[in-house]
Write a protein that holds these residues in place. Sequence first.
Motif, PDB file in Angstrom:
ATOM      1  N   MET A   1      -6.519  11.739  10.257  1.00 49.07           N
ATOM      2  CA  MET A   1      -5.639  11.070  11.189  1.00 49.07           C
ATOM      3  C   MET A   1      -5.404  11.969  12.395  1.00 49.07           C
ATOM      4  N   LYS A   2      -5.117  11.348  13.529  1.00 48.87           N
ATOM      5  CA  LYS A   2      -4.851  12.088  14.760  1.00 48.87           C
ATOM      6  C   LYS A   2      -3.460  12.710  14.703  1.00 48.87           C
ATOM      7  N   ALA A   5      -0.361  10.387  14.518  1.00 49.08           N
ATOM      8  CA  ALA A   5      -0.125   9.802  13.192  1.00 49.08           C
ATOM      9  C   ALA A   5       0.423  10.861  12.235  1.00 49.08           C
ATOM     10  N   ALA A   6      -0.087  12.079  12.321  1.00 46.77           N
ATOM     11  CA  ALA A   6       0.419  13.164  11.474  1.00 46.77           C
ATOM     12  C   ALA A   6       1.873  13.466  11.810  1.00 46.77           C
ATOM     13  N   ALA A   9       3.964  10.575  10.384  1.00 47.15           N
ATOM     14  CA  ALA A   9       4.016  10.617   8.914  1.00 47.15           C
ATOM     15  C   ALA A   9       4.841  11.783   8.390  1.00 47.15           C
ATOM     16  N   ARG A  32     -12.707  15.939  15.323  1.00 45.61           N
ATOM     17  CA  ARG A  32     -13.638  14.808  15.319  1.00 45.61           C
ATOM     18  C   ARG A  32     -14.662  15.027  16.428  1.00 45.61           C
ATOM     19  N   ASP A  38      -8.206  16.291  13.343  1.00 41.37           N
ATOM     20  CA  ASP A  38      -8.286  15.329  12.246  1.00 41.37           C
ATOM     21  C   ASP A  38      -7.478  15.862  11.066  1.00 41.37           C
ATOM     22  N   TYR A  39      -6.246  15.371  10.938  1.00 39.05           N
ATOM     23  CA  TYR A  39      -5.336  15.836   9.899  1.00 39.05           C
ATOM     24  C   TYR A  39      -5.530  15.060   8.608  1.00 39.05           C
ATOM     25  N   SER A  40      -5.372  15.768   7.507  1.00 41.04           N
ATOM     26  CA  SER A  40      -5.488  15.143   6.191  1.00 41.04           C
ATOM     27  C   SER A  40      -4.092  14.872   5.643  1.00 41.04           C
ATOM     28  N   GLU A  41      -4.040  14.171   4.526  1.00 41.97           N
ATOM     29  CA  GLU A  41      -2.762  13.936   3.850  1.00 41.97           C
ATOM     30  C   GLU A  41      -2.166  15.265   3.379  1.00 41.97           C
TER      31      GLU A  41
END
Length: 130
Positions: A1-2, A5-6, A9, A32, A38-41
């Motif tokens: 996620m960008k 979004a990070a 969240a 990307r 590009d962030y992960s959960e």
Amino acid sequence: MKIGAASEASGVSQRMIRHYEKIGLVPQPPRRDSGYRDYSEADVQRLRFIANARDLGFPIEEIRTLLELWSDRGRSSADVKRLATTRADELHRKAQALERMRRALLDLATRCHGDDRPDCPIIDTLERRS
């Protein structure tokens, strides 16, 4: 996620996310093809952890230690407890200092007439205080 979004969240602003990356609290995420981070959960979870620690008054260096303890499944809970109780003691000392300042200000305000005269014990005290 960008990053946006990070940020949404995790509840951490984009500016702070970049700052945490810069100081090494959060690893630099891969980019990307477009160049966007590009962030992960897992990154979001780490950001939430940091935000929660900040909300409890932990400074950056102690958060760094807490992150290390968090990732160490062989950690001793005594180490975590020691950090928390030390921080709680420091917050208590600061709260006492703030209460002393509040009482001093209220005392000065009580002694001030608050009228059109120039005499004011607040100004007099600030002038004398060293």
